[in-house]
Design an enzyme around this catalytic site. Structure first.
Site, mmCIF file in Angstrom:
data_model
loop_
_atom_site.group_PDB
_atom_site.id
_atom_site.type_symbol
_atom_site.label_atom_id
_atom_site.label_comp_id
_atom_site.label_asym_id
_atom_site.label_seq_id
_atom_site.Cartn_x
_atom_site.Cartn_y
_atom_site.Cartn_z
ATOM 1 C CE LYS A 3 -1.585 -4.132 -0.947
ATOM 2 N NZ LYS A 3 -0.178 -4.029 -1.407
ATOM 3 N NE ARG A 57 3.002 -8.119 -8.906
ATOM 4 C CZ ARG A 57 2.404 -7.500 -7.901
ATOM 5 N NH1 ARG A 57 2.350 -8.071 -6.712
ATOM 6 N NH2 ARG A 57 1.871 -6.318 -8.058
ATOM 7 N NE ARG A 103 2.872 -0.752 -8.264
ATOM 8 C CZ ARG A 103 3.071 -1.993 -8.722
ATOM 9 N NH1 ARG A 103 3.811 -2.190 -9.795
ATOM 10 N NH2 ARG A 103 2.530 -3.001 -8.109
HETATM 11 P P1 ADP Z 1 0.101 -2.819 -5.718
HETATM 12 O O1 ADP Z 1 -0.416 -2.768 -4.309
HETATM 13 O O2 ADP Z 1 0.791 -4.102 -6.041
HETATM 14 O O3 ADP Z 1 0.897 -1.619 -6.102
HETATM 15 P P2 ADP Z 1 -2.606 -2.495 -6.822
HETATM 16 O O4 ADP Z 1 -3.138 -3.451 -7.808
HETATM 17 O O5 ADP Z 1 -3.224 -2.438 -5.477
HETATM 18 O O6 ADP Z 1 -1.072 -2.821 -6.751
HETATM 19 O O7 ADP Z 1 -2.661 -1.007 -7.420
HETATM 20 C C1 ADP Z 1 -2.116 -0.696 -8.675
HETATM 21 C C2 ADP Z 1 -2.223 0.821 -8.937
HETATM 22 O O8 ADP Z 1 -3.619 1.205 -8.906
HETATM 23 C C3 ADP Z 1 -1.557 1.703 -7.899
HETATM 24 O O9 ADP Z 1 -0.177 1.898 -8.157
HETATM 25 C C4 ADP Z 1 -2.382 3.007 -8.063
HETATM 26 O O10 ADP Z 1 -1.983 3.728 -9.198
HETATM 27 C C5 ADP Z 1 -3.779 2.500 -8.304
HETATM 28 N N1 ADP Z 1 -4.554 2.339 -7.043
HETATM 29 C C6 ADP Z 1 -5.015 1.172 -6.494
HETATM 30 N N2 ADP Z 1 -5.697 1.409 -5.358
HETATM 31 C C7 ADP Z 1 -5.665 2.755 -5.166
HETATM 32 C C8 ADP Z 1 -6.170 3.630 -4.163
HETATM 33 N N3 ADP Z 1 -6.852 3.177 -3.097
HETATM 34 N N4 ADP Z 1 -5.927 4.968 -4.292
HETATM 35 C C9 ADP Z 1 -5.244 5.452 -5.330
HETATM 36 N N5 ADP Z 1 -4.736 4.696 -6.321
HETATM 37 C C10 ADP Z 1 -4.940 3.360 -6.242
#
Ligand code: ADP
Length: 224
Positions: A19, A133, A178
């Site tokens: 993404k 990564r 996750r």
């Molecule tokens: P990825 O999609 O690779 O898991 P992100 O950088 O999008 O990584 O998110 C990392 C962490 O941040 C998630 O595992 C969560 O804990 C938190 N997070 C990110 N966006 C949200 C969201 N919209 N709602 C709740 N937690 C979020």
């Protein structure tokens, strides 16, 4: 927020689906702004803000931060003027509650979601991708222990930087948590956006350039 004609895109997909990589490419190509709630939360953690303090432990375990905190940081970001041309939401919405909040927010500004693009990938490959990564600390270029090392060991191909960083949650165990959170709480949003008639599915197991080309065609079509 954004003006009435600006594009609103959502990228859906499990951790490791690409993404962030694709959002950055779409930013360059279409002049849109990537809004990554993960990046915003990591910045809040690094700055030690109250939201960051509340989010830190849950992020390290691979769980989801509360809708309330996420919505508050997203609202702040949407208040900045650079989002006027359009946005790519990366990592938001992630729960049914967040999708409802977004629908309300857009209704208020007279906008709608132009496309929710689901990056279709297979789970096991995601664990390997995420666990290996890392990025250049200076320019953010992405690398991988197995799939993409810098041409000269220890030197970033793009900017010559020599420091690299790994996210605290990019290890196999947290990646599994996750992925589970994604399937339990985020994947149901695919049906939500299908029902709204804006779902676009893109095969995201090919090369980065092929995926970018496919996504580019979708964006051209929906923002025409
Ligand atoms: P990825 O999609 O690779 O898991 P992100 O950088 O999008 O990584 O998110 C990392 C962490 O941040 C998630 O595992 C969560 O804990 C938190 N997070 C990110 N966006 C949200 C969201 N919209 N709602 C709740 N937690 C979020």
């Amino acid at each position: 927020m954004t003006d009435a004609k600006s594009t609103v895109l959502i990228l859906l997909g499990p951790p490791g689906a690409g993404k962030g990589t694709q959002a950055r490419m779409l930013e360059e190509k279409f002049g849109l702004v990537q809004l990554s709630t993960g990046d915003l939360l990591r910045a809040a953690v690094a700055q030690g803000t109250p939201a960051g303090k509340a989010a830190k432990a849950v992020m390290e375990e691979g769980g989801l931060v509360s809708d309330e905190i996420v919505l508050a940081i997203l609202r702040d970001r949407l208040g900045q003027p650079d989002v006027a041309r359009g946005i790519i939401l990366d990592g938001f919405p992630r729960t049914a509650g967040q999708a409802a909040d977004l629908d309300k927010l857009l209704k208020y500004t007279g906008q709608n979601v132009d496309a929710a693009i689901s990056l279709e990938v297979d789970d096991e490959a995601m664990i390997t991708r995420v666990a290996g990564r890392y990025t250049c600390a200076k320019c953010g270029e992405g690398y991988h222990d197995e799939f993409k090392q810098p041409a000269v060991a220890g030197v970033c191909d793009k900017c010559g930087g020599t420091e690299f960083k790994r996210r605290a949650d990019d290890n196999a165990e947290t990646a599994r948590a996750r992925l589970e959170a994604y399937h339990a709480q985020t994947a149901p949003l695919i049906a939500h956006y299908r029902a709204l008639g804006v779902l676009q599915e893109v095969d995201a197991m090919g090369s980065i350039d092929k995926i970018a080309a496919d996504l580019g065609s979708v964006v051209e079509r929906v923002s025409a």
